[in-house]
Scaffold this motif. Structure first.
Motif, mmCIF file in Angstrom:
data_model
loop_
_atom_site.group_PDB
_atom_site.id
_atom_site.type_symbol
_atom_site.label_atom_id
_atom_site.label_comp_id
_atom_site.label_asym_id
_atom_site.label_seq_id
_atom_site.Cartn_x
_atom_site.Cartn_y
_atom_site.Cartn_z
ATOM 1 N N GLU A 28 1.171 3.626 2.007
ATOM 2 C CA GLU A 28 1.723 3.850 3.227
ATOM 3 C C GLU A 28 2.954 2.791 3.567
ATOM 4 O OE1 GLU A 28 -1.432 3.573 2.848
ATOM 5 O OE2 GLU A 28 -2.283 5.580 3.088
ATOM 6 N N GLN A 29 2.683 1.771 3.277
ATOM 7 C CA GLN A 29 3.696 0.470 3.528
ATOM 8 C C GLN A 29 4.961 1.138 2.479
ATOM 9 O OE1 GLN A 29 1.474 -2.666 2.243
ATOM 10 N NE2 GLN A 29 1.000 -3.442 4.455
ATOM 11 N N ARG A 47 5.849 3.824 1.386
ATOM 12 C CA ARG A 47 6.312 5.343 1.814
ATOM 13 C C ARG A 47 7.572 4.975 2.848
ATOM 14 N NH1 ARG A 47 5.827 8.955 5.871
ATOM 15 N NH2 ARG A 47 6.203 11.150 5.382
ATOM 16 N N THR A 76 0.836 -1.390 0.014
ATOM 17 C CA THR A 76 0.127 -0.021 0.157
ATOM 18 C C THR A 76 0.956 1.082 -0.154
ATOM 19 O OG1 THR A 76 0.088 0.148 2.529
ATOM 20 C CG2 THR A 76 -1.651 -1.155 1.333
ATOM 21 N N VAL A 101 0.819 10.080 -1.049
ATOM 22 C CA VAL A 101 1.306 9.725 0.482
ATOM 23 C C VAL A 101 2.588 10.504 0.705
ATOM 24 C CG1 VAL A 101 2.850 7.980 -0.013
ATOM 25 C CG2 VAL A 101 1.434 7.706 2.016
#
Length: 324
Positions: A268-269, A271, A266, A308
């Motif tokens: 967030e992961q 990033r 994802t 993100v």
């Protein structure tokens, strides 16, 4: 702050054509320009059904004419294949047409490398020849080991490490580069105040809105890459093919090895992993390379990353010579 850029190899999709892949590159560059990415590099590959980009200088010229804010360049020109003066002339011309926006990335592959240091030094001399209003291209050496890192440090060019090829050598390569103090080369290599000067890491990335979708896209990529490693070079297929595929032991072994150089998940992961890589290797720029069957999945991955990371082109000044 970590700067995000793009490395595009113009991957050919199964069922598509090289011309389709080149059009996808044009579309992705326009999207990256609007999203706020820092630079956009195109690669040079030959005799491969997987990649359509055989002449980066041609693509660079086309992309400069279709974008406004991005730095655009080669990632990279395979210098041993060409006379150094010709490479310098091409990129001096591009820099004259688009001042402040041109990068010249140079690679050692493609031919005998014993003259590479001499060729790079010659290119540096020729692209630096000044005239009023001229801003030289920013020169980078690209590599997957310590050799080009050492040369970049010695000559005072910038250096980008191909983490997606040899992640285990990223740390020694970046340490070798920094030991020479070349990260402040500045005007000698076409750098401008405020540009990222801590080197760059080129990382293979797949971001998707769910973990399941990211895993499906990653499996498609890993099957394609594993086959390529084993001598079966073909366009990348869709995720559905990878889901139905019966993996051989050799393919599974190569997929496990290649997964160590792939950041997928994802936004967030992804990033979190990219920021970790930047911190671990002391770089302030990540050059993101995404390979997928559907160009829409590539665009979506870059869009999610831009969101993100909080990228924005709004308010960023346009370089002199930007095309309306």
């Amino acid at each position: 702050m970590t700067v995000l850029s793009v490395l595009d190899q113009s991957p050919v999709s199964e069922g598509g054509t090289p011309a389709d892949a080149l059009q996808a590159t044009l579309g992705l560059a326009a999207e990256a320009d609007a999203l706020g990415y820092h630079r956009y590099w195109v690669a040079e590959h030959h005799d491969s059904p997987s990649f359509a980009g055989t002449a980066p200088e041609i693509l660079v010229a086309a992309l400069l004419g279709r974008t406004r804010r991005l730095r655009v360049g080669s990632g990279g020109v395979l210098l041993p294949r060409y006379p150094a003066p010709k490479v310098a002339e091409v990129f001096r011309l591009l820099a004259g047409l688009h001042p402040g926006r041109v990068d010249l990335g140079l690679g050692r592959a493609g031919g005998p490398g014993h003259r590479f240091p001499e060729q790079v030094a010659q290119v540096l001399r020729l692209v630096a020849q000044p005239y009023e209003g001229y801003r030289p291209p920013e020169v980078w050496l690209l590599g997957a080991g310590t050799g080009s890192a050492e040369l970049a440090s010695y000559l005072g060019t910038r250096f980008a490490f191909a983490h997606f090829l040899r992640p285990e050598l990223a740390d020694p390569a970046m340490r070798t580069y920094r030991q020479g103090g070349a990260t402040a080369a500045g005007d000698a290599t076409g750098g401008a105040p405020g540009d990222a000067t801590g080197g760059a890491l080129a990382v293979r990335v797949i971001a998707a809105d769910t973990e399941a979708r990211a895993r499906a896209l990653a499996a498609s990529f890993l099957l394609w890459r594993s086959r390529k490693d084993l001598g079966v070079d073909r366009p990348i297929g869709p995720p559905e093919d990878a889901r139905r595929h019966r993996w051989t032991p050799a393919e599974s072994e190569r997929a496990a090895a290649n997964s160590r150089a792939l950041v997928a998940g994802t936004p967030e992961q992804v990033r979190a992993e990219l920021l970790g890589l930047a911190a671990a290797h002391g770089v302030d720029e990540i050059v993101v390379n995404t390979v997928a069957h559907d160009p829409a999945d590539r665009v979506a991955s870059y869009r999610l990353l831009a969101e993100v990371f909080g990228l924005t082109a709004a308010g960023r000044p346009e370089p002199a010579g930007a095309v309306a």
